[in-house]
Design an enzyme around this catalytic site. Sequence first.
Site, PDB file in Angstrom:
ATOM      1  N   SER A 170       0.869  -1.188   0.000  1.00  0.00           N
ATOM      2  CA  SER A 170       0.000   0.000   0.000  1.00  0.00           C
ATOM      3  C   SER A 170       0.900   1.231   0.000  1.00  0.00           C
ATOM      4  O   SER A 170       2.070   1.146   0.361  1.00  0.00           O
ATOM      5  CB  SER A 170      -0.848  -0.022   1.272  1.00  0.00           C
ATOM      6  OG  SER A 170      -1.472   1.212   1.494  1.00  0.00           O
TER       7      SER A 170
ATOM      8  N   TYR B 116      -1.657  -0.962  10.579  1.00  0.00           N
ATOM      9  CA  TYR B 116      -1.740  -1.252   9.132  1.00  0.00           C
ATOM     10  C   TYR B 116      -0.450  -0.783   8.439  1.00  0.00           C
ATOM     11  O   TYR B 116       0.155  -1.528   7.663  1.00  0.00           O
ATOM     12  CB  TYR B 116      -2.966  -0.542   8.555  1.00  0.00           C
ATOM     13  CG  TYR B 116      -3.244  -0.825   7.088  1.00  0.00           C
ATOM     14  CD1 TYR B 116      -3.854  -2.008   6.679  1.00  0.00           C
ATOM     15  CD2 TYR B 116      -2.920   0.109   6.102  1.00  0.00           C
ATOM     16  CE1 TYR B 116      -4.128  -2.261   5.334  1.00  0.00           C
ATOM     17  CE2 TYR B 116      -3.186  -0.125   4.758  1.00  0.00           C
ATOM     18  CZ  TYR B 116      -3.792  -1.313   4.377  1.00  0.00           C
ATOM     19  OH  TYR B 116      -4.056  -1.550   3.046  1.00  0.00           O
TER      20      TYR B 116
HETATM   21  N1  LIG Z   1      -8.832  -1.019  -0.629  1.00  0.00           N
HETATM   22  C1  LIG Z   1      -7.859  -0.112  -0.482  1.00  0.00           C
HETATM   23  O1  LIG Z   1      -8.097   1.102  -0.339  1.00  0.00           O
HETATM   24  C2  LIG Z   1      -6.415  -0.562  -0.517  1.00  0.00           C
HETATM   25  C3  LIG Z   1      -5.411   0.414  -0.699  1.00  0.00           C
HETATM   26  C4  LIG Z   1      -4.088  -0.009  -0.741  1.00  0.00           C
HETATM   27  C5  LIG Z   1      -3.772  -1.350  -0.587  1.00  0.00           C
HETATM   28  N2  LIG Z   1      -4.780  -2.254  -0.398  1.00  0.00           N
HETATM   29  C6  LIG Z   1      -4.407  -3.657  -0.209  1.00  0.00           C
HETATM   30  O2  LIG Z   1      -4.884  -4.398  -1.329  1.00  0.00           O
HETATM   31  C7  LIG Z   1      -5.199  -5.733  -0.908  1.00  0.00           C
HETATM   32  C8  LIG Z   1      -6.608  -6.084  -1.364  1.00  0.00           C
HETATM   33  O3  LIG Z   1      -7.503  -5.160  -0.784  1.00  0.00           O
HETATM   34  P1  LIG Z   1      -9.057  -5.129  -1.158  1.00  0.00           P
HETATM   35  O4  LIG Z   1      -9.463  -3.714  -1.126  1.00  0.00           O
HETATM   36  O5  LIG Z   1      -9.301  -5.945  -2.347  1.00  0.00           O
HETATM   37  O6  LIG Z   1      -9.650  -5.843   0.141  1.00  0.00           O
HETATM   38  P2  LIG Z   1     -10.958  -6.712   0.312  1.00  0.00           P
HETATM   39  O7  LIG Z   1     -11.372  -6.544   1.730  1.00  0.00           O
HETATM   40  O8  LIG Z   1     -11.935  -6.433  -0.764  1.00  0.00           O
HETATM   41  O9  LIG Z   1     -10.420  -8.207   0.074  1.00  0.00           O
HETATM   42  C9  LIG Z   1      -9.583  -8.837   0.984  1.00  0.00           C
HETATM   43  C10 LIG Z   1      -9.784 -10.339   0.861  1.00  0.00           C
HETATM   44  O10 LIG Z   1      -8.895 -10.956   1.791  1.00  0.00           O
HETATM   45  C11 LIG Z   1      -9.603 -11.980   2.459  1.00  0.00           C
HETATM   46  N3  LIG Z   1      -9.032 -12.203   3.792  1.00  0.00           N
HETATM   47  C12 LIG Z   1      -9.064 -11.372   4.855  1.00  0.00           C
HETATM   48  N4  LIG Z   1      -8.506 -11.963   5.913  1.00  0.00           N
HETATM   49  C13 LIG Z   1      -8.097 -13.185   5.513  1.00  0.00           C
HETATM   50  C14 LIG Z   1      -7.464 -14.263   6.166  1.00  0.00           C
HETATM   51  N5  LIG Z   1      -7.147 -14.225   7.476  1.00  0.00           N
HETATM   52  N6  LIG Z   1      -7.199 -15.376   5.465  1.00  0.00           N
HETATM   53  C15 LIG Z   1      -7.534 -15.467   4.145  1.00  0.00           C
HETATM   54  N7  LIG Z   1      -8.150 -14.477   3.484  1.00  0.00           N
HETATM   55  C16 LIG Z   1      -8.432 -13.347   4.158  1.00  0.00           C
HETATM   56  C17 LIG Z   1     -11.034 -11.481   2.569  1.00  0.00           C
HETATM   57  O11 LIG Z   1     -11.968 -12.531   2.798  1.00  0.00           O
HETATM   58  C18 LIG Z   1     -11.213 -10.789   1.216  1.00  0.00           C
HETATM   59  O12 LIG Z   1     -11.698 -11.681   0.250  1.00  0.00           O
HETATM   60  C19 LIG Z   1      -5.015  -5.752   0.603  1.00  0.00           C
HETATM   61  O13 LIG Z   1      -3.751  -6.273   0.913  1.00  0.00           O
HETATM   62  C20 LIG Z   1      -5.071  -4.299   0.989  1.00  0.00           C
HETATM   63  O14 LIG Z   1      -4.385  -4.028   2.188  1.00  0.00           O
HETATM   64  C21 LIG Z   1      -6.081  -1.904  -0.384  1.00  0.00           C
END
Ligand SMILES: NC(=O)c1ccc[n+]([C@@H]2O[C@H](COP(=O)([O-])OP(=O)(O)OC[C@H]3O[C@@H](n4cnc5c(N)ncnc54)[C@H](O)[C@@H]3O)[C@@H](O)[C@H]2O)c1
Length: 313
Positions: free
Chosen positions: A181, A194
């Site tokens: 991120s 985070y």
């Molecule tokens: N959404 C944002 O604003 C953002 C910004 C920067 C980085 N990110 C990063 O991008 C990645 C994806 O984010 P997203 O927005 O698609 O999130 P999301 O919440 O839509 O998806 C996350 C997925 O991870 C799964 N998950 C959570 N805990 C778990 C566990 N213990 N074991 C197995 N699976 C698990 C969830 O069930 C979900 O399907 C993450 O690493 C997040 O930190 C997101």
Amino acid sequence: MVDVAAMLSLVLEVIVLTGKLLYFWLEAMVLAVLPVSIQGKDISGETVLITGSGSGIGRLLAKRFADRSCRLVLWDINKEANEETAAEVQRFGITVKTYTVDLSDAKQIYQAAEKVKREMGDIDILVNNAGIVTGRKFMQCPDEMVQKTMQVNVQAHFWTAKAFLPSMMDRNHGHIVNIASSAGLLGVSGLADYCASKFAAVGFDDSLKYELESSGLTGVHTTAVCPYLIDTGMFDGCKSRFSFLLPKLNPDDVVDGIMDAMLCNSAIVILPKILYAFIALKGILPIKVVFLLCDFMGVNSMMNTFKGRGKEQ
Ligand SMILES: NC(=O)c1ccc[n+]([C@@H]2O[C@H](COP(=O)([O-])OP(=O)(O)OC[C@H]3O[C@@H](n4cnc5c(N)ncnc54)[C@H](O)[C@@H]3O)[C@@H](O)[C@H]2O)c1
């Protein structure tokens, strides 16, 4: 007494080094403008493991890899959501298999990895994507939640790499994509746990890259992905004063950026590109100036309106 031979050898080394530096600089400039369709690698038929494939970026990535005729291994804690992703990619006529894994548990990761190797063989591309956010100020964040954030957002990367990297190294072929991120490059108030996990994920990726490179494993790559807020629901409610100038990123655009970076073996991708300027400024401006600017832009209060997915994650 000056050792002339040693001096000449040093001069020669510096000349060769300068030549190589210029060559790599030039190469980077050419690659920066060369279209992905020309410089991108062919990944059709490769086996790709995506963690957190039941939602958001993970699900979209599954579709992109399926569109490129990859075999898919989908890991998520949410069985139902993961199976929905599998059903969505089946129309591409590819092989896909889902596994229900809690990535906060190293034992489950290793057990699932063994099952994957038996059922699907070696993994060519590993995408460490699953992530969680507590969205609380550090002192209001229970220890268990801090631990869980570190386990899912970075420790899981260690265990998946330990499980799948050896076969990539044996074949000198593979790629690990670590979804971090922009919070892994710039600290944010209200996101201490985070940010700590994402800084660690970036550091892990960077170090692994150097280890592989210095071992001569030029066919195994790593890419760190550092996007700003994405409109997937994970950070619902967050907004800064200038959200109209820097809105949440469109998930499809982010996935485009991730695919391009992976196909071109890029070391890191930061989205949007304007963040490169923020990072450079943070490195040169006095800390009080940085804090004042963050305050003015509303970055320090961005998490005050955090709702997330509406449940403890
Ligand atoms: N959404 C944002 O604003 C953002 C910004 C920067 C980085 N990110 C990063 O991008 C990645 C994806 O984010 P997203 O927005 O698609 O999130 P999301 O919440 O839509 O998806 C996350 C997925 O991870 C799964 N998950 C959570 N805990 C778990 C566990 N213990 N074991 C197995 N699976 C698990 C969830 O069930 C979900 O399907 C993450 O690493 C997040 O930190 C997101």
